[in-house]
Design a protein around this motif. Structure first.
Motif, PDB file in Angstrom:
ATOM      1  N   VAL A  43     -53.358  74.318  99.681  1.00  0.00           N
ATOM      2  CA  VAL A  43     -54.345  73.384  99.130  1.00  0.00           C
ATOM      3  C   VAL A  43     -55.566  74.162  98.650  1.00  0.00           C
ATOM      4  N   THR A  44     -56.037  73.841  97.461  1.00  0.00           N
ATOM      5  CA  THR A  44     -57.302  74.382  96.961  1.00  0.00           C
ATOM      6  C   THR A  44     -58.179  73.224  96.502  1.00  0.00           C
ATOM      7  N   ALA A  45     -59.489  73.407  96.584  1.00  0.00           N
ATOM      8  CA  ALA A  45     -60.402  72.340  96.171  1.00  0.00           C
ATOM      9  C   ALA A  45     -61.809  72.890  95.992  1.00  0.00           C
ATOM     10  N   ASN A  46     -62.608  72.162  95.238  1.00  0.00           N
ATOM     11  CA  ASN A  46     -64.049  72.389  95.200  1.00  0.00           C
ATOM     12  C   ASN A  46     -64.684  71.469  96.229  1.00  0.00           C
ATOM     13  N   PHE A  47     -65.828  71.874  96.779  1.00  0.00           N
ATOM     14  CA  PHE A  47     -66.509  71.000  97.724  1.00  0.00           C
ATOM     15  C   PHE A  47     -68.008  71.027  97.493  1.00  0.00           C
ATOM     16  N   THR A  48     -68.657  69.962  97.902  1.00  0.00           N
ATOM     17  CA  THR A  48     -70.114  69.907  97.963  1.00  0.00           C
ATOM     18  C   THR A  48     -70.500  69.303  99.303  1.00  0.00           C
ATOM     19  N   TYR A  49     -71.622  69.725  99.839  1.00  0.00           N
ATOM     20  CA  TYR A  49     -72.169  68.997 100.983  1.00  0.00           C
ATOM     21  C   TYR A  49     -73.674  68.886 100.833  1.00  0.00           C
ATOM     22  N   THR A  50     -74.172  67.720 101.162  1.00  0.00           N
ATOM     23  CA  THR A  50     -75.600  67.435 101.079  1.00  0.00           C
ATOM     24  C   THR A  50     -76.112  67.032 102.450  1.00  0.00           C
ATOM     25  N   THR A  51     -77.328  67.445 102.740  1.00  0.00           N
ATOM     26  CA  THR A  51     -77.954  67.139 104.026  1.00  0.00           C
ATOM     27  C   THR A  51     -79.116  66.174 103.820  1.00  0.00           C
ATOM     28  N   THR A  52     -79.120  65.106 104.603  1.00  0.00           N
ATOM     29  CA  THR A  52     -80.177  64.094 104.530  1.00  0.00           C
ATOM     30  C   THR A  52     -80.736  63.883 105.923  1.00  0.00           C
ATOM     31  N   ASP A  53     -82.074  63.834 106.067  1.00  0.00           N
ATOM     32  CA  ASP A  53     -82.642  63.643 107.396  1.00  0.00           C
ATOM     33  C   ASP A  53     -82.634  62.167 107.786  1.00  0.00           C
ATOM     34  N   LYS A  54     -83.120  61.877 108.984  1.00  0.00           N
ATOM     35  CA  LYS A  54     -83.051  60.517 109.505  1.00  0.00           C
ATOM     36  C   LYS A  54     -83.928  59.528 108.739  1.00  0.00           C
ATOM     37  N   LYS A  55     -84.830  60.060 107.905  1.00  0.00           N
ATOM     38  CA  LYS A  55     -85.653  59.206 107.047  1.00  0.00           C
ATOM     39  C   LYS A  55     -85.025  59.041 105.657  1.00  0.00           C
ATOM     40  N   ASN A  56     -83.789  59.512 105.544  1.00  0.00           N
ATOM     41  CA  ASN A  56     -83.019  59.419 104.299  1.00  0.00           C
ATOM     42  C   ASN A  56     -83.617  60.281 103.188  1.00  0.00           C
ATOM     43  N   VAL A  57     -84.283  61.356 103.573  1.00  0.00           N
ATOM     44  CA  VAL A  57     -84.826  62.308 102.610  1.00  0.00           C
ATOM     45  C   VAL A  57     -83.834  63.457 102.451  1.00  0.00           C
ATOM     46  N   LYS A  58     -83.450  63.739 101.221  1.00  0.00           N
ATOM     47  CA  LYS A  58     -82.488  64.804 100.953  1.00  0.00           C
ATOM     48  C   LYS A  58     -83.108  66.163 101.241  1.00  0.00           C
ATOM     49  N   ARG A  59     -82.409  66.977 102.040  1.00  0.00           N
ATOM     50  CA  ARG A  59     -82.925  68.275 102.452  1.00  0.00           C
ATOM     51  C   ARG A  59     -82.207  69.461 101.823  1.00  0.00           C
ATOM     52  N   GLY A  60     -81.131  69.211 101.106  1.00  0.00           N
ATOM     53  CA  GLY A  60     -80.448  70.323 100.461  1.00  0.00           C
ATOM     54  C   GLY A  60     -79.047  69.963 100.025  1.00  0.00           C
ATOM     55  N   ALA A  61     -78.499  70.773  99.128  1.00  0.00           N
ATOM     56  CA  ALA A  61     -77.136  70.570  98.648  1.00  0.00           C
ATOM     57  C   ALA A  61     -76.500  71.928  98.390  1.00  0.00           C
ATOM     58  N   VAL A  62     -75.221  72.031  98.698  1.00  0.00           N
ATOM     59  CA  VAL A  62     -74.478  73.287  98.561  1.00  0.00           C
ATOM     60  C   VAL A  62     -73.125  72.982  97.942  1.00  0.00           C
ATOM     61  N   ALA A  63     -72.622  73.910  97.101  1.00  0.00           N
ATOM     62  CA  ALA A  63     -71.303  73.753  96.499  1.00  0.00           C
ATOM     63  C   ALA A  63     -70.492  75.014  96.725  1.00  0.00           C
ATOM     64  N   GLY A  64     -69.176  74.877  96.721  1.00  0.00           N
ATOM     65  CA  GLY A  64     -68.317  76.032  96.914  1.00  0.00           C
ATOM     66  C   GLY A  64     -66.865  75.686  96.681  1.00  0.00           C
ATOM     67  N   THR A  65     -65.976  76.611  97.055  1.00  0.00           N
ATOM     68  CA  THR A  65     -64.535  76.398  96.929  1.00  0.00           C
ATOM     69  C   THR A  65     -63.856  76.704  98.247  1.00  0.00           C
TER      70      THR A  65
END
Length: 209
Positions: A43-65
């Motif tokens: 299996v191969t795929a692209n991925f992203t993950y985003t981090t959001t704090d408890k106040k629903n404020v976005k703290r970052g995003a990362v992409a990779g394979t």
């Protein structure tokens, strides 16, 4: 890097969770995901993950394979690379050093070895939350409250019978959301892909843990 481990659970299809005595509707869905996944040679795929704090404020995003073959995997995010042949893991910082360690067995983390094998089937409770639209939504909660996360919600694509999205809530109520795209379930992957080759990286310091 531990955040990547949950991503692996998505591709691993939460295979062993189906053995626990939980919601029978969720069990049926996970059984199907598990059975289908076992037919894939790679299996191969692209991925992203985003981090959001408890106040629903976005703290970052990362992409990779990511690439997976059985209990082996390879992850690339920017210059950073992680290799695992099922027994050892090489974490290469992309520059001057690579850290080598045995596959983790820490009960508090969602390590790749746990998520790609069959010995953690009593670690979670799970329940089908919704089957509206094109996804089944299943909530998983760790039985051992010492784990470093509170819950994981997986979204099973009905058409693909694969987990392509997951949300992890940690002990501080931060949420990490993972998404997979461009998934190829018929990839041909050589075993050498999952081992760090020092000869190709002259001058890199090898640190054994």
């Amino acid at each position: 890097m531990k955040k990547f481990y949950v991503l692996l659970m998505m591709l691993a299809g939460v295979t062993s969770l189906v053995n626990a005595q939980n919601d029978p509707n969720a069990k049926k869905i996970l059984d199907n995901v598990s059975s289908k996944l076992k037919t894939y040679k790679g299996v191969t795929a692209n991925f992203t993950y985003t981090t959001t704090d408890k106040k629903n404020v976005k703290r970052g995003a990362v992409a990779g394979t990511i690439q997976i073959k059985g209990n082996q995997y390879y992850i690339k995010q920017g210059n950073t690379e992680i290799f695992c042949n099922g027994k050892q893991t090489w974490n290469f910082n992309g520059e001057s050093e690579v850290t080598v360690a045995d596959v983790e067995n820490d009960a508090k983390t969602l390590s790749p070895q746990k998520l790609l094998s069959d010995f953690y089937d009593k670690d979670f409770t799970y329940k089908l939350i919704s089957s509206a639209g094109s996804y089944h939504q299943i909530l998983l909660q760790p039985i051992d409250k010492r784990k470093n996360f509170k819950q994981v919600t997986v979204f099973v694509d009905k058409a693909k019978s694969m987990v392509t999205r997951a949300q992890v809530v940690d002990k501080s109520d931060n949420t990490v959301e993972f998404k997979l795209s461009n998934v190829n379930t018929s990839a041909t992957l050589a075993d050498s892909k999952f081992v760090f080759d020092a000869k190709k990286h002259p001058g890199v310091e090898v640190i054994n843990q």
